[in-house]
Design an enzyme around this catalytic site. Structure first.
Site, short mmCIF file in Angstrom:
data_model
loop_
_atom_site.label_atom_id
_atom_site.label_comp_id
_atom_site.label_asym_id
_atom_site.label_seq_id
_atom_site.Cartn_x
_atom_site.Cartn_y
_atom_site.Cartn_z
CG HIS A 401 -2.30 0.52 0.91
ND1 HIS A 401 -2.54 1.52 -0.01
CD2 HIS A 401 -3.52 0.18 1.41
CE1 HIS A 401 -3.83 1.77 -0.07
NE2 HIS A 401 -4.45 0.97 0.78
CG ASP A 405 -3.08 4.86 -4.58
OD1 ASP A 405 -2.39 4.87 -3.53
OD2 ASP A 405 -3.05 5.77 -5.42
#
Length: 429
Positions: A401, A405
């Site tokens: 992450h 995204d």
């Protein structure tokens, strides 16, 4: 008689020290030229150390799990003739109990000294015996396959007499032990299957298992993992695979689902270059790659390995299938080279028929994505108001992450889904 000293060889790539993973011999063993003496572990692979001479082992230079410098004395062998021992060489300490590992590559052979006439170790095996008494903490020598077979059969290896080199336990020794147990059962002396057990086995985390543990821990500590699972209807792609195998399987080889998944990755990554990337979090640099080097997670006797299908973007289905098969065989047999186990830009992991419903794969750092394949099951599905049986499969994928995204990850997996559910689109340019 003389002494031939074998030193830890320079394995290359600027490596100054390696971990001693396993001894395949002990003091007093007769060895022959090219017999594997030990396994050592680098940052990337396991390496065999073969004997350059015939002779008798007189000392070992370390214990499994020790980190040894290149050039340090690994083993000393008594040979006929003068040997190569210099006055400045120091002999080494006696060996510790042998630990388990498995080879994956072969180091350069050391220049041989005059050989000692002796029979190969295999010719000196004692006749198999069904049972032997060992201390509870003694770890007998056996291959991972034999250990698993013994576990499946409920056999304690410390009770089995080995007939292989250096007392290594073979499959036929397990058969002999079972035969002895059958004889005992007929005579009424067999132990009850409900008898209490108090045995324990301590297994040092060394060699490949240590490397796997370190990499998994590092991945979970450094990357911000998140997973995304999507259901895919693979009926159409499975029908295409069956058709191609029927038509071309005899001449081009059989196709599994993996080459189609590799192709889907290649096509989907064209629109998601941020996912075909490696993140150097120390330098704070993300490198996006044009080439798609797909790591294919492969289970071997020594643990999980990830051989790499290089330039998957330039391979046909059959080319990918052949390369996946070659690399998997090399990894499982311990023949994969170091450069075949590094450099991937994205990883594909699958447990095949054991794939379960959902998994949460751990990233293969410094990559930022891993795609996990679960098992295919037939399920009733509603299509255009009709209940039909379809072949369904989940993709369980994880992403970093810090780089990817959530929306991009979901769109990427949805793109793979679309390609597999309409497999003709895999081949459109």
């Amino acid at each position: 008689m003389g002494t031939h000293v074998i030193k830890m060889p320079d394995i290359g790539e600027g490596i100054a020290e390696v971990e001693l993973a396993q001894w395949h011999v002990k003091v007093g063993d007769l060895v022959v030229e090219d017999q594997v003496l030990a396994d050592v572990m680098t940052d990337k692979a396991m390496v065999d150390i073969p004997s350059p001479v015939h002779g008798k082992v007189i000392s070992l230079g370390g214990q499994p799990g020790e980190v040894m410098a290149v050039g340090s004395i690994l083993i000393s062998i008594e040979v006929e003739g003068a040997g190569n021992l210099k006055a400045s060489d120091q002999l080494v300490k006696e060996p510790a109990p042998i630990k388990e590992a498995a080879p994956t590559a072969v180091a350069p052979k050391v220049e041989a000294a005059p050989v000692l006439e002796s029979k190969p170790v295999a010719a000196c095996r004692p006749a198999p015996q069904a049972q032997v008494a060992r201390d509870a903490d003694e770890r007998p020598l056996a291959s991972p396959a034999v250990r698993k077979h013994a576990l499946d059969l409920g056999i304690q290896l410390r009770l089995v007499q080995g007939s292989g080199p250096a007392g290594r336990i073979l499959h036929e020794d397990l058969d002999a032990y079972l035969a002895q147990g059958t004889q005992n059962a007929r005579s009424g002396s067999a132990p009850s299957g409900y008898a209490q057990r108090h045995d324990e086995e301590q297994i040092p985390v060394i060699g490949m298992r240590r490397k796997i543990a370190q990499r998994m821990q590092e991945a979970t500590q450094r990357a911000a993992h998140f997973s995304y699972v999507e259901e895919i209807d693979v009926t159409a792609v499975e029908e295409l695979r069956a058709h191609l195998n029927e038509k071309h399987g005899a001449t081009r080889g059989k196709l599994t689902l993996l080459p189609f998944l590799v192709r889907a990755l290649v096509v989907a990554l064209r629109d998601f270059p941020q996912i075909n990337a490696r993140y150097d979090d120390e330098a704070q640099v993300i490198t996006r790659h044009g080439a798609v080097h797909v790591g294919v997670a492969t289970q071997s006797d020594v643990g999980l390995m990830v051989p790499v299908v290089r330039h998957a973007e330039a391979r046909s289905l059959w080319d990918s299938a052949a390369e996946i098969s070659r690399l998997a065989t090399a990894a499982r047999s311990g023949k994969a080279a170091r450069d075949e186990l590094s450099g991937s830009t994205i990883t594909l992991t699958s447990l095949g028929a054991l794939g379960g419903i959902v998994s949460t794969p751990v990233l293969n750092l410094p990559e930022v994505a891993i795609v996990g394949v679960n098992k295919i099951v037939e399920r009733p599905m509603v299509i255009k108001g009709q209940i039909v049986v379809r072949k369904m499969m989940n993709l369980s994928s994880s992403f970093d992450h810090r780089v990817v995204d959530g929306m991009d990850a979901a769109l990427f997996i949805q793109a793979i889904r679309g390609l597999l559910e309409q497999p003709a689109s895999l081949f459109l340019e």
